[in-house]
Design a protein around this motif. Structure first.
Motif, short mmCIF file in Angstrom:
data_model
loop_
_atom_site.label_atom_id
_atom_site.label_comp_id
_atom_site.label_asym_id
_atom_site.label_seq_id
_atom_site.Cartn_x
_atom_site.Cartn_y
_atom_site.Cartn_z
N ILE A 41 0.86 -1.18 0.00
CA ILE A 41 0.00 0.00 0.00
C ILE A 41 0.90 1.24 0.00
N PRO A 42 0.80 2.09 -1.01
CA PRO A 42 1.60 3.33 -1.00
C PRO A 42 1.16 4.22 0.17
N ALA A 43 2.11 4.81 0.85
CA ALA A 43 1.82 5.67 1.99
C ALA A 43 0.87 6.81 1.60
N GLU A 44 0.97 7.27 0.35
CA GLU A 44 0.14 8.38 -0.11
C GLU A 44 -1.35 8.02 -0.14
N ARG A 45 -1.66 6.73 -0.17
CA ARG A 45 -3.06 6.28 -0.22
C ARG A 45 -3.75 6.38 1.13
N LEU A 46 -2.96 6.53 2.21
CA LEU A 46 -3.53 6.63 3.55
C LEU A 46 -3.71 8.09 3.93
N LYS A 94 8.91 7.63 9.07
CA LYS A 94 8.44 8.32 7.86
C LYS A 94 9.56 8.41 6.83
N GLN A 95 10.76 8.72 7.27
CA GLN A 95 11.90 8.82 6.36
C GLN A 95 12.20 7.45 5.74
N GLN A 96 12.12 6.40 6.54
CA GLN A 96 12.36 5.06 6.02
C GLN A 96 11.29 4.66 5.00
N LEU A 97 10.05 5.09 5.24
CA LEU A 97 8.98 4.85 4.26
C LEU A 97 9.27 5.57 2.95
N GLU A 98 9.67 6.84 3.04
CA GLU A 98 9.98 7.63 1.85
C GLU A 98 11.13 7.03 1.06
N GLN A 99 12.11 6.46 1.76
CA GLN A 99 13.28 5.87 1.11
C GLN A 99 13.00 4.46 0.59
N GLY A 100 11.87 3.89 1.00
CA GLY A 100 11.54 2.54 0.56
C GLY A 100 12.14 1.44 1.40
N ASP A 101 12.75 1.80 2.54
CA ASP A 101 13.33 0.80 3.42
C ASP A 101 12.26 0.05 4.20
N ILE A 102 11.15 0.73 4.46
CA ILE A 102 9.99 0.15 5.13
C ILE A 102 8.81 0.27 4.18
N VAL A 103 7.95 -0.75 4.16
CA VAL A 103 6.77 -0.74 3.30
C VAL A 103 5.52 -0.99 4.13
N ILE A 104 4.38 -0.54 3.59
CA ILE A 104 3.08 -0.78 4.22
C ILE A 104 2.46 -1.97 3.50
N VAL A 105 2.07 -2.97 4.28
CA VAL A 105 1.58 -4.23 3.72
C VAL A 105 0.17 -4.52 4.22
N PHE A 106 -0.72 -4.85 3.28
CA PHE A 106 -2.06 -5.32 3.62
C PHE A 106 -2.08 -6.82 3.42
N THR A 137 -5.33 -7.30 7.83
CA THR A 137 -4.56 -6.41 8.68
C THR A 137 -3.56 -5.63 7.84
N VAL A 138 -3.14 -4.50 8.39
CA VAL A 138 -2.12 -3.66 7.76
C VAL A 138 -0.93 -3.62 8.72
N ASN A 139 0.26 -3.68 8.16
CA ASN A 139 1.45 -3.70 8.99
C ASN A 139 2.59 -3.00 8.26
N LEU A 140 3.58 -2.59 9.03
CA LEU A 140 4.81 -2.05 8.46
C LEU A 140 5.85 -3.16 8.52
N MET A 141 6.61 -3.31 7.44
CA MET A 141 7.69 -4.29 7.39
C MET A 141 8.88 -3.67 6.70
N THR A 142 10.05 -4.18 7.03
CA THR A 142 11.21 -3.78 6.24
C THR A 142 11.04 -4.42 4.87
N LYS A 143 11.75 -3.88 3.90
CA LYS A 143 11.67 -4.43 2.54
C LYS A 143 12.07 -5.90 2.53
N ILE A 144 13.09 -6.25 3.31
CA ILE A 144 13.56 -7.64 3.38
C ILE A 144 12.50 -8.53 4.03
N GLN A 145 11.88 -8.06 5.12
CA GLN A 145 10.82 -8.84 5.75
C GLN A 145 9.68 -9.08 4.77
#
Length: 80
Positions: free
Chosen positions: A3-8, A43-55, A61-69
């Protein structure tokens, strides 16, 4: 599903980030860091793509994960 952060809405994103930060077991090391600083870091990690929002449709459920996770999770979620 990513889920792109901009959609929330701003409130929804803030709530998701704060829940992630304050989740029991979260450790930020030896130094105490205020909530506002932690929110800005996430927020900075989200902008850089290091963390993503996952549905997760299975649990709805919605959760934050690292890109590797996320990569590891999506591989196991796709296997039978």
């Amino acid at each position: 599903m990513l889920i792109p952060a901009e959609r929330l809405s701003g409130d929804a994103l803030a709530g998701l980030i704060e829940e992630f930060i304050t989740r029991e077991g979260t450790d930020y090391g030896a130094l105490e860091v205020c909530l506002e600083t932690k929110v800005q870091q996430v927020k900075q990690q989200l902008e850089q793509g290091d963390i993503v929002i996952v549905f997760d449709a299975a649990t709805e459920t919605v959760n934050l994960m690292t890109k590797i996770q996320y990569q590891q999770w999506s591989m196991t979620a796709d296997s039978p």
